[in-house]
Enzyme design. Sequence first.
Site, PDB file in Angstrom:
ATOM      1  N   ASP A   1     -18.216  57.015 -23.855  1.00 27.26           N
ATOM      2  CA  ASP A   1     -19.180  56.013 -24.244  1.00 27.26           C
ATOM      3  C   ASP A   1     -20.575  56.546 -23.942  1.00 27.26           C
ATOM      4  O   ASP A   1     -21.078  56.425 -22.840  1.00 27.26           O
ATOM      5  CB  ASP A   1     -18.901  54.739 -23.438  1.00 27.26           C
ATOM      6  CG  ASP A   1     -19.370  53.521 -24.186  1.00 27.26           C
ATOM      7  OD1 ASP A   1     -19.739  53.672 -25.362  1.00 27.26           O
ATOM      8  OD2 ASP A   1     -19.376  52.438 -23.585  1.00 27.26           O
TER       9      ASP A   1
ATOM     10  N   LYS B   1      -8.712  51.422 -28.791  1.00 30.55           N
ATOM     11  CA  LYS B   1      -9.618  50.877 -27.788  1.00 30.55           C
ATOM     12  C   LYS B   1      -8.836  50.369 -26.583  1.00 30.55           C
ATOM     13  O   LYS B   1      -7.833  49.680 -26.730  1.00 30.55           O
ATOM     14  CB  LYS B   1     -10.439  49.723 -28.384  1.00 30.55           C
ATOM     15  CG  LYS B   1     -11.334  50.135 -29.535  1.00 30.55           C
ATOM     16  CD  LYS B   1     -12.318  51.219 -29.164  1.00 30.55           C
ATOM     17  CE  LYS B   1     -13.740  50.772 -28.929  1.00 30.55           C
ATOM     18  NZ  LYS B   1     -14.413  49.890 -29.780  1.00 30.55           N
TER      19      LYS B   1
ATOM     20  N   CYS C   1     -31.870  22.469 -40.634  1.00 32.75           N
ATOM     21  CA  CYS C   1     -32.320  23.773 -40.163  1.00 32.75           C
ATOM     22  C   CYS C   1     -33.187  23.644 -38.903  1.00 32.75           C
ATOM     23  O   CYS C   1     -34.140  22.869 -38.902  1.00 32.75           O
ATOM     24  CB  CYS C   1     -33.107  24.476 -41.274  1.00 32.75           C
ATOM     25  SG  CYS C   1     -33.828  26.044 -40.751  1.00 32.75           S
TER      26      CYS C   1
ATOM     27  N   TYR D   1     -16.717  67.949 -29.036  1.00 33.04           N
ATOM     28  CA  TYR D   1     -15.302  67.905 -29.415  1.00 33.04           C
ATOM     29  C   TYR D   1     -15.044  67.946 -30.905  1.00 33.04           C
ATOM     30  O   TYR D   1     -13.936  67.766 -31.351  1.00 33.04           O
ATOM     31  CB  TYR D   1     -14.640  66.647 -28.851  1.00 33.04           C
ATOM     32  CG  TYR D   1     -15.493  65.424 -28.963  1.00 33.04           C
ATOM     33  CD1 TYR D   1     -15.662  64.803 -30.187  1.00 33.04           C
ATOM     34  CD2 TYR D   1     -16.141  64.913 -27.843  1.00 33.04           C
ATOM     35  CE1 TYR D   1     -16.464  63.698 -30.294  1.00 33.04           C
ATOM     36  CE2 TYR D   1     -16.953  63.796 -27.947  1.00 33.04           C
ATOM     37  CZ  TYR D   1     -17.110  63.191 -29.172  1.00 33.04           C
ATOM     38  OH  TYR D   1     -17.914  62.099 -29.292  1.00 33.04           O
TER      39      TYR D   1
ATOM     40  N   CYS E   1     -29.432  27.502 -44.736  1.00 34.48           N
ATOM     41  CA  CYS E   1     -30.651  26.745 -44.991  1.00 34.48           C
ATOM     42  C   CYS E   1     -31.111  27.145 -46.383  1.00 34.48           C
ATOM     43  O   CYS E   1     -31.399  28.307 -46.629  1.00 34.48           O
ATOM     44  CB  CYS E   1     -31.724  27.080 -43.953  1.00 34.48           C
ATOM     45  SG  CYS E   1     -33.352  26.512 -44.470  1.00 34.48           S
TER      46      CYS E   1
ATOM     47  N   LYS F   1     -12.286  58.885 -25.491  1.00 35.50           N
ATOM     48  CA  LYS F   1     -13.458  58.454 -26.241  1.00 35.50           C
ATOM     49  C   LYS F   1     -14.552  58.119 -25.234  1.00 35.50           C
ATOM     50  O   LYS F   1     -14.444  57.160 -24.482  1.00 35.50           O
ATOM     51  CB  LYS F   1     -13.075  57.217 -27.051  1.00 35.50           C
ATOM     52  CG  LYS F   1     -14.103  56.772 -28.039  1.00 35.50           C
ATOM     53  CD  LYS F   1     -13.470  55.727 -28.972  1.00 35.50           C
ATOM     54  CE  LYS F   1     -14.497  55.204 -29.958  1.00 35.50           C
ATOM     55  NZ  LYS F   1     -15.582  54.475 -29.317  1.00 35.50           N
TER      56      LYS F   1
ATOM     57  N   GLU G   1      -7.771  62.595 -27.611  1.00 36.10           N
ATOM     58  CA  GLU G   1      -8.959  62.918 -26.831  1.00 36.10           C
ATOM     59  C   GLU G   1      -9.537  61.623 -26.283  1.00 36.10           C
ATOM     60  O   GLU G   1      -9.435  60.581 -26.924  1.00 36.10           O
ATOM     61  CB  GLU G   1     -10.014  63.593 -27.720  1.00 36.10           C
ATOM     62  CG  GLU G   1      -9.537  64.893 -28.335  1.00 36.10           C
ATOM     63  CD  GLU G   1     -10.459  65.358 -29.464  1.00 36.10           C
ATOM     64  OE1 GLU G   1     -11.670  65.426 -29.244  1.00 36.10           O
ATOM     65  OE2 GLU G   1      -9.949  65.620 -30.556  1.00 36.10           O
TER      66      GLU G   1
ATOM     67  N   SER H   1     -17.990  56.871 -38.683  1.00 34.39           N
ATOM     68  CA  SER H   1     -17.446  56.151 -37.541  1.00 34.39           C
ATOM     69  C   SER H   1     -15.934  56.107 -37.734  1.00 34.39           C
ATOM     70  O   SER H   1     -15.430  56.494 -38.779  1.00 34.39           O
ATOM     71  CB  SER H   1     -18.045  54.753 -37.462  1.00 34.39           C
ATOM     72  OG  SER H   1     -18.052  54.162 -38.732  1.00 34.39           O
TER      73      SER H   1
ATOM     74  N   CYS I   1     -38.753  28.731 -45.362  1.00 33.31           N
ATOM     75  CA  CYS I   1     -38.200  28.772 -44.006  1.00 33.31           C
ATOM     76  C   CYS I   1     -38.664  30.071 -43.321  1.00 33.31           C
ATOM     77  O   CYS I   1     -38.315  31.164 -43.762  1.00 33.31           O
ATOM     78  CB  CYS I   1     -36.675  28.703 -44.112  1.00 33.31           C
ATOM     79  SG  CYS I   1     -35.846  28.616 -42.539  1.00 33.31           S
TER      80      CYS I   1
ATOM     81  N   ASP J   1     -28.634  77.395  -5.225  1.00 34.60           N
ATOM     82  CA  ASP J   1     -29.723  76.816  -6.009  1.00 34.60           C
ATOM     83  C   ASP J   1     -31.009  77.588  -5.776  1.00 34.60           C
ATOM     84  O   ASP J   1     -31.804  77.803  -6.689  1.00 34.60           O
ATOM     85  CB  ASP J   1     -29.946  75.350  -5.590  1.00 34.60           C
ATOM     86  CG  ASP J   1     -28.817  74.467  -6.082  1.00 34.60           C
ATOM     87  OD1 ASP J   1     -27.906  74.997  -6.760  1.00 34.60           O
ATOM     88  OD2 ASP J   1     -28.838  73.260  -5.772  1.00 34.60           O
ATOM     89  N   TYR J   2     -31.203  77.982  -4.511  1.00 33.03           N
ATOM     90  CA  TYR J   2     -32.434  78.689  -4.157  1.00 33.03           C
ATOM     91  C   TYR J   2     -32.559  79.998  -4.927  1.00 33.03           C
ATOM     92  O   TYR J   2     -33.582  80.283  -5.546  1.00 33.03           O
ATOM     93  CB  TYR J   2     -32.469  78.946  -2.644  1.00 33.03           C
ATOM     94  CG  TYR J   2     -33.687  79.743  -2.219  1.00 33.03           C
ATOM     95  CD1 TYR J   2     -34.938  79.122  -2.108  1.00 33.03           C
ATOM     96  CD2 TYR J   2     -33.597  81.104  -1.941  1.00 33.03           C
ATOM     97  CE1 TYR J   2     -36.063  79.844  -1.739  1.00 33.03           C
ATOM     98  CE2 TYR J   2     -34.719  81.834  -1.568  1.00 33.03           C
ATOM     99  CZ  TYR J   2     -35.949  81.199  -1.473  1.00 33.03           C
ATOM    100  OH  TYR J   2     -37.047  81.918  -1.114  1.00 33.03           O
ATOM    101  N   GLU J   3     -31.475  80.772  -4.909  1.00 30.59           N
ATOM    102  CA  GLU J   3     -31.492  82.048  -5.632  1.00 30.59           C
ATOM    103  C   GLU J   3     -31.771  81.829  -7.121  1.00 30.59           C
ATOM    104  O   GLU J   3     -32.512  82.580  -7.746  1.00 30.59           O
ATOM    105  CB  GLU J   3     -30.134  82.762  -5.480  1.00 30.59           C
ATOM    106  CG  GLU J   3     -29.933  83.412  -4.134  1.00 30.59           C
ATOM    107  CD  GLU J   3     -28.502  83.889  -3.978  1.00 30.59           C
ATOM    108  OE1 GLU J   3     -28.258  85.104  -4.070  1.00 30.59           O
ATOM    109  OE2 GLU J   3     -27.615  83.021  -3.779  1.00 30.59           O
ATOM    110  N   PHE J   4     -31.146  80.781  -7.646  1.00 26.27           N
ATOM    111  CA  PHE J   4     -31.343  80.473  -9.060  1.00 26.27           C
ATOM    112  C   PHE J   4     -32.821  80.175  -9.344  1.00 26.27           C
ATOM    113  O   PHE J   4     -33.417  80.719 -10.262  1.00 26.27           O
ATOM    114  CB  PHE J   4     -30.476  79.264  -9.460  1.00 26.27           C
ATOM    115  CG  PHE J   4     -30.561  78.926 -10.923  1.00 26.27           C
ATOM    116  CD1 PHE J   4     -29.687  79.505 -11.828  1.00 26.27           C
ATOM    117  CD2 PHE J   4     -31.521  78.036 -11.401  1.00 26.27           C
ATOM    118  CE1 PHE J   4     -29.764  79.214 -13.186  1.00 26.27           C
ATOM    119  CE2 PHE J   4     -31.613  77.740 -12.755  1.00 26.27           C
ATOM    120  CZ  PHE J   4     -30.724  78.326 -13.647  1.00 26.27           C
ATOM    121  N   ASP J   5     -33.408  79.331  -8.485  1.00 29.45           N
ATOM    122  CA  ASP J   5     -34.812  78.966  -8.679  1.00 29.45           C
ATOM    123  C   ASP J   5     -35.730  80.187  -8.611  1.00 29.45           C
ATOM    124  O   ASP J   5     -36.696  80.298  -9.368  1.00 29.45           O
ATOM    125  CB  ASP J   5     -35.242  77.943  -7.623  1.00 29.45           C
ATOM    126  CG  ASP J   5     -34.644  76.575  -7.911  1.00 29.45           C
ATOM    127  OD1 ASP J   5     -34.167  76.379  -9.057  1.00 29.45           O
ATOM    128  OD2 ASP J   5     -34.633  75.719  -7.009  1.00 29.45           O
TER     129      ASP J   5
ATOM    130  N   CYS K   1     -36.932  24.801 -40.012  1.00 24.95           N
ATOM    131  CA  CYS K   1     -37.784  24.132 -41.006  1.00 24.95           C
ATOM    132  C   CYS K   1     -37.323  22.710 -41.317  1.00 24.95           C
ATOM    133  O   CYS K   1     -37.967  22.011 -42.091  1.00 24.95           O
ATOM    134  CB  CYS K   1     -37.861  24.959 -42.285  1.00 24.95           C
ATOM    135  SG  CYS K   1     -36.342  24.940 -43.244  1.00 24.95           S
TER     136      CYS K   1
HETATM  137 ZN   LIG Z   1     -34.807  26.660 -42.668  1.00 18.60          ZN
END
Ligand SMILES: [Zn+2]
Length: 664
Positions: free
Chosen positions: A114, A308, A402, A221, A420, A112, A110, A80, A426, A31-35, A405
């Site tokens: 989230d 799913k 309701c 993907y 309603c 899925k 593949e 979707s 309302c 990481d140091y060398e990269f920085d 209202c």
């Molecule tokens: Zn209402």
Amino acid sequence: MSIEQQINKIREELRQHNYNYYVLDAATISDYEFDMKLKELQEMEEKHPEFYDPNSPTLRVGGEVTKNFNTVVHEQRMYSLDNSYSKEDLLDWETRIKKLVDGDVSYTCELKYDGASISLTYENGELIRAVTRGDGIQGDDVTTNVKTIKSVPLKLKGDYPVKFDIRGEIVLPYEGFAKMNQERVAAGEEPYANPRNTASGSLKLQDSSETAKRPLDCLLYNLAGDRLGISSQYESLEKARQWGFKVPQESRLVNSIDEVLEFVNLWDQKRRELPYETDGVVIKVNNLQQQEELGFTSKAPRWAMAYKFKAEQAVTKLNEITYQVGRTGAITPVANLEPVQLAGTTVKRASLHNADQIQKLDIRENDTVFVEKGGEIIPKIVSVDFTKRDHNSIPTQYISSCPECGTDLIRKEGEAQHYCPNIYGCPPQIVGRIQHYISRKALDIEGLGGETVALLVKEGLITNYADLYELTKEQVIPLERMAEKSADNLIEGILKSKEIPFERVLFGLGIRYVGETVAKKLAKHYKTIDAIIAATEEELVNVDEIGIKIAQSVREFFNSESNKTLVEKLLSHGVQLQISADKLANQTETLKGQTFVVSGVFEKVSRNELKKLIEDNGGKVSSSISSKTTYVVAGANMGPSKLEKANKLGIVIISEDDFLNLIE
Ligand SMILES: [Zn+2]
């Protein structure tokens, strides 16, 4: 070596190290060398701004601030997927596929993920744009934030196509998420609810250096674009990997639904070992030619299916049932629960849908209930643990008036929902209709949010959406939390909405059953609001894909004097209530009454352009050949089953050029 060459050399080295570390997970320097190298590059770039490169590795640290994210229309819609939950579902799907395509079908499986869906656009090997999924048609331009995600390549390697989109998911690994939450709790802040929401929230941060600090990852993907020179989904995964993308390694190519199920069962267990959240498996028809033949329904591709994993359940107590009133007056009963952890989030409320559902499951206050989280945002109650029910328990009495209202509720025959009927009095209905009108898919009024609408109604400044156009800055400024600038933005946003095309205004009117697609159909057919108002129920039903329910609802809406007044007011304010002249100029009736099926690959126009040309000229596009088909427009590699069917039914097959001559 010139300065420019030196700068480019270090950029190239850093790019390779980034790739090794974040994509291959195999660092070759510390990481140091990269920085140190990064610092060296930063200094050189500062001294030589003439060699600026928007895709330089130094820009990964962020710093650019975005106030408003621009909306960008996806060149290819982000669909979707349809969901399946059992072997039977998958076998049904396969049966449907085999009716439409010839030959053997193989599938890619593949995982899925989230996370937050993203579409990246590359041109000449450079990242040009990153856009969120949004509603699938358009999303937000979050390029500055996405550039800070180290596994997203800013420049590609190998034989990539000149221009393409690649889709995938931005995810937050469990480990990084847990660490972020530890830090927040230590700082006395509320922890984040779940990795998915935090990932999508990270993309919308205004300060990209904040996004850069989050341990986000980007898994890709799905390639989208014309003429990519690829023949299968599995090949596209391999290619994308070669170009430098982080493509999940778990994907498999299989030859049967049984093998698909093996993959599902394996990962239903093994997914707990993965560093990210997954919620299922995506199965795609592997052959892209077959994918083309299968095409899309209005919502999803026919060639892909999500499976799913079984949802997790939790047990908790139902404290109280309350009732919400929606913009159409529909009443939704809500279960207020004793908070419980479920699939990584705290659940406090669950939807009870309607009176029938409550009765069917015999749900009562104080019951112990099983809660499940499916695809919906709000979890649902799946059953009651009757063994824990108190013997004093009282059956739930559904409300008859309701809650907002006090008006007596009605329930139309054959409908599950109570309503309603107090449409104009309302409060949640008044507010809800205006909120719908300003929403993104409708008039998309910038600078005006749902809460402000509620406030404007409460203060008596507006009672319907047409009133918006009479608001003045002076009226708005005294409102709570309203500064001069935000008042300006609000008024300007309202003015700008007068340019929104007719079909979206029609959707925004809030006619029951007139969703986006129906609004488009009606706008296209009738062209002006006056023509729609004048149409009888019989005429409406004769419009393609408009059923009796929709026709009745449209008539009911425009039979109301107050709605007609509303429309007149919108007209007087210059809101688009007819198709614009430009659009009309591009449309003809040349192909009226003709139905086309498009098959194969084309030279001069893309498949989508071809379909648009058909529709713009009054023709109809259908996905399968029948006796109603007028012409089949065939490109290279037309599907053999389509060819056979067309020949059998005697349908005329024409070439791309023939078609273009038709509309000349
Ligand atoms: Zn209402």
